[in-house]
Design an enzyme around this catalytic site. Structure first.
Site, PDB file in Angstrom:
ATOM      1  N   ASP A 325       0.864  -1.178   0.000  1.00 41.90           N
ATOM      2  CA  ASP A 325       0.000   0.000   0.000  1.00 41.90           C
ATOM      3  C   ASP A 325       0.906   1.234   0.000  1.00 41.90           C
ATOM      4  OD1 ASP A 325      -2.364   1.537   0.310  1.00 41.90           O
ATOM      5  OD2 ASP A 325      -1.945   1.704   2.444  1.00 41.90           O
ATOM      6  N   ASP A 533      -1.467  -1.174   6.243  1.00 43.94           N
ATOM      7  CA  ASP A 533      -1.679  -0.715   7.616  1.00 43.94           C
ATOM      8  C   ASP A 533      -3.107  -0.279   7.895  1.00 43.94           C
ATOM      9  OD1 ASP A 533      -1.590   1.617   6.050  1.00 43.94           O
ATOM     10  OD2 ASP A 533      -1.009   2.822   7.788  1.00 43.94           O
ATOM     11  N   ASP A 537      -7.027  -2.547   4.141  1.00 43.03           N
ATOM     12  CA  ASP A 537      -6.009  -3.489   3.670  1.00 43.03           C
ATOM     13  C   ASP A 537      -6.249  -4.908   4.185  1.00 43.03           C
ATOM     14  OD1 ASP A 537      -4.569  -1.531   2.294  1.00 43.03           O
ATOM     15  OD2 ASP A 537      -3.479  -0.945   4.097  1.00 43.03           O
TER      16      ASP A 537
END
Length: 641
Positions: A325, A533, A537
């Site tokens: 990410d 995080d 996700d």
């Protein structure tokens, strides 16, 4: 060293002294008449044998009674008693004595490996100081702490639940959780996590979670279940030992009976069969391979990384692709407004107020940054705290809010185009990595007004710049970034970091689909890891071969879904845990090859009568001790990247 280990070491030491004293007396001939008497010789050697061998004999007897006889204790008992029967009293005692030496080394090694995990288990707070409304303080059980309670943390005490500091300043020791040796500063507004130790200052904190939902509780649950998830190598060794031991016993019986029937030399072939049993004992494999993985998990814990099972170390060793990410993982996630560019005829402060008021109910980092900019530029307007009457969040686009009778749009280009807002002659920013936030007003169904553009920047993490080349050196073939941000921002960040592939403007479900595609591209036998995080996700962390979550800043959902948790959000921990995984698999393979090679060689020599019981002791205990010492090298792994 534990009291039990010390007690066992004393027994072994006493038995060794007696054993070597008997050997010296026997070899020197100082008491020849006594030592040559078979009965006395047997009784004397039974003394050190029983001092250390009683637990083994007892376990073997219980195994026979419970019809679970094929284990190391049964093999050692059968082999040593067989040696006594053939008159080899010295070697019979040596077999049991040195077998117990090997067992002691195993217990010691497991204890050393467990130390780093025990440190994690010791982070659980024993009490909490609850402050009542009248100012009095009561000591209560951490389980009784509720969200919103005011707690007093005195110097040297553990923080019982995840909290935010409301008064006082101190330094917080986070070493047990994150592996960081440098304490962190805590002052009003600082979030502190449970399990950390307060320094010299007195802190008053407000509990943000119940004890059962706090970081320390979740970590302990993860540690307790980590040993249940075994690697393929460990499962293979378990299955191997299950079939190997009965086969070995049958082979030993055949070696004792068949040649004896042919030659008539029963004692000779029984002795060789006993030697065969000692050599074939699978201690070195059964002990050292799981110990290597256990040591790997311990080494990771020592370095601030929680690995939820040894199977994930195996997957990390075969890592081929890393997918990450962007916001909060590769970038700091601390947004700030860098430019406010109003449209023609629109006042700059009006644009900022419209955006801030429309974002009034949002906790998104971009919304927070707009609020902070308004507070800096116009504290009076920010203090009004105007809340929108109604807000509609459009996934992946932005939001539509009604503020003081006006309908305000705040979002990306897709949002404005879907409402036919003209986007002509929009000024551009010199910062390609900035996130663009468009602001517009819907006057009627057919009429709209573009108000302007707000540019918001996020900074790339310093350790992210070192992370990509470090992973390439660790053998990772491809690094991919997924983000919901616009392509120009994603491309700028990817270029700065040296990322191989970038996919932008993705919705949460798009990330899962993209990971599915990337998984199909991973070569057979290799694995894919995803680093994230945020709560969005969690589905991707679950779908990847290995999910890696940022523990300190990450959401609870992401941490629970992940397989590896980085406790201090330092991306450079990932190359370190990969190094530990490589070391773990390398050591376990070395142990398997070394143990099998030595055993096969000595087995052949023993069956031919070339190798005696002393060689068998080396093939069993010596190989086991060497494999254990090899596994213990993992404990010394430090952060070197």
């Amino acid at each position: 060293m534990s009291p039990k280990l010390k007690s066992e070491m004393k027994k072994i030491a006493v038995a060794l002294v007696i054993f070597f004293a008997l050997m010296i007396v026997e070899k020197s001939g100082a008491a020849a008449p006594v030592m040559e008497n078979r009965l006395i010789n047997l009784i004397l050697y039974l003394i050190p044998y029983l001092i250390v061998g009683y637990p083994v004999l007892r376990k073997a007897f219980l195994g026979i009674r419970n019809r679970q006889l094929f284990d190391e204790s049964f093999l050692m008992t059968l082999a040593s008693l067989g040696a006594f029967v053939t008159g080899q009293n010295e070697e019979a005692a040596a077999v049991m004595l040195f077998y117990q030496v090997g067992e002691w080394f195993q217990s010691y090694a497991v204890g050393r490996s467990r130390e780093s995990i025990t440190e994690l288990m010791n982070i659980a707070p024993e009490f909490a100081n609850l402050e009542h409304e009248d100012g009095s303080v009561e000591t209560i059980d951490p389980d009784d702490v509720e969200e919103g309670n005011i707690l007093v943390i005195r110097p040297g005490e553990k923080i019982p639940v995840d909290s935010v500091v409301i008064s006082g300043e101190s330094m917080i020791n986070t070493a047990a959780l994150t592996g960081e040796s440098v304490p962190r500063s805590a002052r009003p507004g600082t979030e502190v996590i449970s399990g950390c130790i307060n320094g010299e200052g007195l802190l008053r904190v407000r509990a943000q979670k119940d004890f059962e939902d706090s970081t320390v509780t979740k970590i302990l649950e993860m540690v307790e279940t980590a040993s249940e998830k075994k690697s393929h190598t460990e499962n293979f060794i378990t299955r191997f030992a299950r079939y190997y031991t009965p086969i070995v016993v049958c082979a030993a019986l055949a070696l004792a009976i068949i040649p004896s029937l042919i030659t008539g030399k029963w004692l000779t072939w029984i002795y060789r069969a006993c030697t065969f049993l000692v050599i074939s004992c699978p201690c070195a494999l059964v002990i050292s391979v799981p110990l290597a993985f256990f040591g790997g998990i311990g080494a990771a814990s020592k370095n601030g990384m929680l690995v939820k099972g040894s199977n994930y170390l195996e997957l990390l060793d075969r890592l081929d692709t890393i997918v990450s990410d962007k916001t909060g993982t590769l970038t700091e996630g601390c947004f700030r407004v860098t430019e406010v560019i109003p449209a023609e005829g629109v006042d700059r402060m009006e644009l900022l107020r419209c955006a801030a008021y429309a974002e009034g109910l949002s906790t998104h980092p971009i919304a927070v940054s707009i609020h902070e900019e308004l507070e800096r530029m116009d504290p009076e307007a920010a203090a009004k705290g105007i809340v929108p009457e109604d807000t509609d969040n459009v996934s992946g686009q932005g939001l539509i809010s009604k503020v003081d009778g006006r309908t305000i749009l705040v979002g990306n280009e897709k949002l404005l185009k879907s409402h036919s807002v003209p986007l002509t002659e929009i000024p551009t920013s010199g910062n390609e990595a900035a996130t663009v936030c468009y602001v517009a007003e819907l006057i009627s169904e057919k009429e709209s007004r573009f108000l302007g553009t707000i540019y918001i920047s996020d900074k790339v993490k310093e350790n992210a710049l070192r992370f990509v080349p470090a992973m390439k050196r660790a053998g990772v073939r491809k690094i991919v970034m997924l983000t919901g941000d616009r392509s120009s921002v994603a491309d700028a960040v990817a270029k700065e970091l040296g990322i191989d592939e970038t996919y932008s403007e993705l919705l949460p479900q798009d990330k899962v689909a993209r990971v599915e595609e990337l998984l199909r591209e991973v070569p057979e036998g290799k694995s894919l890891a995803f680093i994230g995080d945020g709560i969005n996700d969690a589905p991707v962390l679950t779908r990847a071969d290995i999910g890696i979550a940022m523990g300190s800043m990450g959401s609870d959902a992401a941490i629970e879904a992940a397989d590896v948790v980085i406790m201090d959000d330092d991306l450079m921990r990932i190359p370190q845990v990969t190094k530990i995984a490589h070391g773990t698999l390398s050591i376990s393979k070395e142990n398997i090859v070394f143990a099998l090679a030595v055993k096969i060689l000595i087995l052949i020599l023993g069956a031919l009568g070339i190798a005696n019981m002393w060689a068998a002791v080396f093939a069993d205990v010596g190989v086991a001790v060497l494999c254990i010492l090899n596994s213990m090298r993992l404990i010394t792994i430090k952060k070197t990247i």
